[in-house]
Design an enzyme around this catalytic site. Structure first.
Site, mmCIF file in Angstrom:
data_model
loop_
_atom_site.group_PDB
_atom_site.id
_atom_site.type_symbol
_atom_site.label_atom_id
_atom_site.label_comp_id
_atom_site.label_asym_id
_atom_site.label_seq_id
_atom_site.Cartn_x
_atom_site.Cartn_y
_atom_site.Cartn_z
ATOM 1 N N GLY A 1 -5.735 5.759 -1.250
ATOM 2 C CA GLY A 1 -5.783 5.795 -2.710
ATOM 3 C C GLY A 1 -6.635 4.668 -3.273
ATOM 4 O O GLY A 1 -7.364 4.844 -4.254
ATOM 5 N N GLN B 1 0.988 8.535 -7.434
ATOM 6 C CA GLN B 1 2.444 8.727 -7.482
ATOM 7 C C GLN B 1 2.827 10.071 -8.100
ATOM 8 O O GLN B 1 4.017 10.362 -8.234
ATOM 9 C CB GLN B 1 3.111 7.586 -8.267
ATOM 10 C CG GLN B 1 3.032 6.235 -7.588
ATOM 11 C CD GLN B 1 3.857 6.150 -6.296
ATOM 12 O OE1 GLN B 1 4.693 7.014 -6.020
ATOM 13 N NE2 GLN B 1 3.611 5.122 -5.510
ATOM 14 N N SER C 1 -3.281 10.091 -2.566
ATOM 15 C CA SER C 1 -3.130 9.433 -1.266
ATOM 16 C C SER C 1 -2.099 10.202 -0.446
ATOM 17 O O SER C 1 -1.096 10.681 -1.002
ATOM 18 C CB SER C 1 -2.659 7.994 -1.507
ATOM 19 O OG SER C 1 -2.440 7.337 -0.291
ATOM 20 N N ALA C 2 -2.339 10.297 0.881
ATOM 21 C CA ALA C 2 -1.476 11.142 1.713
ATOM 22 C C ALA C 2 -0.099 10.543 1.973
ATOM 23 O O ALA C 2 0.908 11.253 2.032
ATOM 24 C CB ALA C 2 -2.177 11.397 3.055
ATOM 25 N N HIS C 3 -0.051 9.202 2.103
ATOM 26 C CA HIS C 3 1.201 8.638 2.651
ATOM 27 C C HIS C 3 2.345 8.567 1.647
ATOM 28 O O HIS C 3 3.454 8.184 2.000
ATOM 29 C CB HIS C 3 0.939 7.268 3.305
ATOM 30 C CG HIS C 3 0.676 6.128 2.367
ATOM 31 N ND1 HIS C 3 1.603 5.145 2.146
ATOM 32 C CD2 HIS C 3 -0.400 5.794 1.638
ATOM 33 C CE1 HIS C 3 1.089 4.235 1.303
ATOM 34 N NE2 HIS C 3 -0.128 4.615 0.987
ATOM 35 N N CYS D 1 2.937 -3.540 -2.917
ATOM 36 C CA CYS D 1 1.600 -4.113 -2.795
ATOM 37 C C CYS D 1 1.523 -5.529 -3.351
ATOM 38 O O CYS D 1 0.528 -6.201 -3.200
ATOM 39 C CB CYS D 1 0.584 -3.236 -3.510
ATOM 40 S SG CYS D 1 0.549 -1.582 -2.864
ATOM 41 N N THR E 1 -17.626 9.706 10.228
ATOM 42 C CA THR E 1 -16.989 10.815 10.940
ATOM 43 C C THR E 1 -15.612 11.082 10.342
ATOM 44 O O THR E 1 -14.833 10.149 10.125
ATOM 45 C CB THR E 1 -16.864 10.475 12.441
ATOM 46 O OG1 THR E 1 -18.177 10.229 12.934
ATOM 47 C CG2 THR E 1 -16.221 11.611 13.222
ATOM 48 N N ASN F 1 3.778 3.445 -10.673
ATOM 49 C CA ASN F 1 4.459 3.297 -9.383
ATOM 50 C C ASN F 1 5.691 2.409 -9.438
ATOM 51 O O ASN F 1 6.526 2.449 -8.558
ATOM 52 C CB ASN F 1 3.486 2.771 -8.322
ATOM 53 C CG ASN F 1 2.678 1.592 -8.803
ATOM 54 O OD1 ASN F 1 2.036 1.645 -9.848
ATOM 55 N ND2 ASN F 1 2.690 0.520 -8.051
HETATM 56 N N1 PLP Z 1 -2.191 3.766 -6.861
HETATM 57 C C1 PLP Z 1 -0.852 3.797 -6.953
HETATM 58 C C2 PLP Z 1 -0.221 4.196 -8.246
HETATM 59 C C3 PLP Z 1 -0.064 3.460 -5.848
HETATM 60 O O1 PLP Z 1 1.260 3.492 -5.940
HETATM 61 C C4 PLP Z 1 -0.703 3.096 -4.648
HETATM 62 C C5 PLP Z 1 0.084 2.662 -3.479
HETATM 63 O O2 PLP Z 1 1.136 2.082 -3.600
HETATM 64 C C6 PLP Z 1 -2.103 3.100 -4.605
HETATM 65 C C7 PLP Z 1 -2.818 3.435 -5.728
HETATM 66 C C8 PLP Z 1 -2.854 2.732 -3.363
HETATM 67 O O3 PLP Z 1 -2.797 3.783 -2.449
HETATM 68 P P1 PLP Z 1 -3.111 3.483 -0.901
HETATM 69 O O4 PLP Z 1 -1.922 2.768 -0.358
HETATM 70 O O5 PLP Z 1 -3.287 4.846 -0.289
HETATM 71 O O6 PLP Z 1 -4.347 2.685 -0.867
#
Ligand code: PLP
Length: 375
Positions: free
Chosen positions: A69, A179, A197-199, A321, A236, A149
């Site tokens: 993301g 989110q 974002s995948a995770h 984060c 790749t 988030n």
């Molecule tokens: N944006 C938001 C709102 C998020 O919650 C997060 C991750 O916590 C990100 C961006 C960043 O995503 P990634 O962990 O895939 O870099």
């Protein structure tokens, strides 16, 4: 262990891990290779793109795989500013964006952009009018997240897109929808760039995607090289990660209505149980059903997170984060000091149960009863 931190990252379902394992061990060809083992992978990569695009409700040829993301946010902002370099160098964003957006804006400021950062109200809300009022004739880009988030606040991105058409049709709109993945239609949102974002949905870490809409005629490439991702993001393809992302997207789409109903009822239950704990107060007015922010007013959140962690319960003191630093999102709410200091975030996934919430509530009660407030 009781895991109530799905907004930080979500567990990977078995079916997702199996899909990745198969690609790693059997379908390991490079999609750029000319022989059938390679071209077969190219076809598969396009079918994975379609699976993720189906979850976003966008055309597959407008979706580009990224590594996360953060990468999507950075790419989108830079591409928007670059495309509109003849319009101006003004950017509008909010004080509650993820640091992937805010730190990129700081870089763009150093490179000559002017950034207007909008403050939320005490509930964490920002209205479409507030955003539109900040837009000027020289506004190149607006970046407003879809779901916060830390608070679960849902921002009026579709209204902003509609309003921009009248206020400044040249301004490009980016939304960080990391989110919100699985809860929106990119077509209906109307943003020019949508980051996912995948995770956060049970896919692997290290995979993401950026939707780039038709108003962005010649998107600025992120990485120059071997021409992958239609020449816009060379490198790749991370085939196993992308296969996992696609499988997670399929599962989300398949179970979307059921999961939403479950999460809504779990959110209501958790909120009620948590607010029965003495000194616990709500934080923000988020409506996303997987995120719940509360404060044990007077009890420092880092101590709560450590103590609950020791009791086997994982919650977050704001965004993972931020790694222990005070959260810029909570600071932006301008809450009383005691409330701001005690904010914790619980976040849920489709498999979270009421029993897990109960265990968290008990751990929080033990924390409350065994420690003196520090503030
Ligand atoms: N944006 C938001 C709102 C998020 O919650 C997060 C991750 O916590 C990100 C961006 C960043 O995503 P990634 O962990 O895939 O870099």
């Amino acid at each position: 262990m009781i895991y109530l931190d799905h907004a930080a990252t979500a567990p990977v379902p078995r079916a997702v891990a199996d899909a990745m394992y198969q690609v790693l061990t059997e379908q390991y060809g490079n999609p750029s290779s000319q022989y059938p083992f390679g071209s077969e992978m190219k076809k598969r990569a396009e079918s994975w793109r379609q699976a993720v695009a189906a979850l976003l409700d966008c055309p597959a040829d407008r979706l580009f795989f990224t590594s996360c993301g953060t990468e999507g946010d950075n790419w989108a902002l830079r591409a928007a500013v670059w495309q509109n370099r003849h319009v101006g160098n003004h950017i509008v964003t909010t004080a509650v964006e993820h640091s992937a957006v805010l730190e990129c804006c700081k870089w763009l400021e150093r490179e000559g952009c002017e950034v207007t950062c909008l403050a939320p109200d005490q509930d964490g809300g920002i209205s479409a009018e507030q955003v539109l009022e900040a837009v000027r004739p020289d506004t190149a880009a607006v970046s407003v997240m879809l779901v916060n988030n830390e608070l679960g606040t849902v921002f009026p991105v579709a209204d902003i897109a509609r309003g921009l058409a009248a206020r400044n049709p040249k301004t490009l709109l980016h939304t960080d929808a990391v989110q919100g993945l699985g809860t929106f239609s990119a077509k209906a949102l109307g943003a020019d760039f949508v980051t996912v974002s995948a995770h956060k949905i049970g896919g692997p870490k290290g995979a993401g995607a950026l939707y780039i809409g038709p108003r962005v005629k010649n998107p600025r490439p992120l990485l120059a090289g071997g021409g992958q991702e239609r020449g816009l993001r060379a490198g790749t393809e991370a085939t196993a990660q992308i296969a996992g992302f696609a499988k997670a997207a399929e599962l989300r789409l398949e179970n979307r209505a059921r999961d939403r109903a479950r999460l809504e009822s779990l959110h209501a239950y958790a909120r009620e149980e948590l607010l029965n704990i003495p000194d616990m107060v709500p934080v923000g007015a988020g409506t996303a059903p997987h995120i719940l922010s509360v404060s044990l007013a007077g009890w420092p959140s880092q101590n709560i997170v450590n103590d609950l962690g020791a009791q086997g319960v994982c919650v977050s003191a704001g965004s993972a984060c931020h790694q222990g630093k005070p959260s810029h999102v909570i600071a932006a709410l301008k809450l009383p000091k005691r409330v701001a200091a005690g904010v914790i975030r619980l976040s849920f996934g489709p498999g979270t149960t009421e029993a897990e919430v109960d265990a968290c509530v008990q751990a929080l009660r033990r924390h409350h009863d065994s420690r003196m407030p520090m503030l």
